[in-house]
Design a protein around this motif. Structure first.
Motif, short mmCIF file in Angstrom:
data_model
loop_
_atom_site.label_atom_id
_atom_site.label_comp_id
_atom_site.label_asym_id
_atom_site.label_seq_id
_atom_site.Cartn_x
_atom_site.Cartn_y
_atom_site.Cartn_z
N TRP A 171 5.20 61.22 -15.29
CA TRP A 171 5.52 60.28 -14.21
C TRP A 171 5.65 61.02 -12.88
O TRP A 171 5.18 60.56 -11.85
CB TRP A 171 6.81 59.51 -14.51
N ILE A 196 13.44 54.47 -14.19
CA ILE A 196 12.71 55.72 -14.43
C ILE A 196 12.15 56.25 -13.12
O ILE A 196 12.26 57.44 -12.81
CB ILE A 196 11.59 55.51 -15.48
N ARG A 244 12.98 59.84 -11.33
CA ARG A 244 11.94 60.84 -11.04
C ARG A 244 11.89 61.16 -9.55
O ARG A 244 11.75 62.32 -9.16
CB ARG A 244 10.56 60.36 -11.51
#
Length: 148
Positions: free
Chosen positions: A25, A53, A57
């Motif tokens: 990612w 998420i 990140r």
């Protein structure tokens, strides 16, 4: 949740690099940043990743000084993400992954995106690794030297 193995003390530059980048990612976020994405919703729309998420990140990429945040406008609570010098230095990595994918991840007739030189609209030449004297190198031509 499984705790991620850390490599920030490893003596291998590849392991430390993977530790700083994080995961797929994160690399795709960096790719999108090179493609012009700046805002959270642009990354989310492009990647289709869950917001929690993506937020994690982006936070890690900022902590690792690959991205930096700046306010969208003065006084705005919203921010945008831009590549730092350290982040821009990942350009050859992204190009290498892209070229490897073009060569090995698509059928001959399968369409895919490609990078073009803005000046003449032509595809990029394949990346090459050269010795200090200009010779083209392959993996057979190099050795790892452990420094103490």
């Amino acid at each position: 949740m499984v705790k991620r193995t850390r490599f920030d003390d490893a003596d291998c530059p590849v392991a430390r690099s993977v530790d700083a980048i994080g995961d797929w990612w994160s690399l795709l976020i960096v790719r999108d940043a090179f493609d012009g994405s700046r805002r959270f919703n642009e990354f989310q729309r492009s990647l289709g990743v869950a917001k929690n998420i993506l937020a994690a990140r982006l936070r890690d990429l900022v902590a690792n000084e690959i991205l930096e945040t700046t306010p969208i406008s003065e006084g705005s609570p919203y921010q945008e993400y831009t590549l730092t010098e350290k982040g821009r230095a990942l350009f050859p990595v992204i190009v290498a992954l892209r070229q490897w994918g073009e060569a090995f991840s698509f059928a001959d007739s399968e369409p895919h995106s490609e990078l073009l030189d803005r000046r003449d609209g032509q595809p990029l030449a394949p990346l090459e690794v050269h010795a200090h004297d200009g010779r083209l190198l392959t993996s057979d031509d190099v050795a790892v030297a452990k420094l103490s």
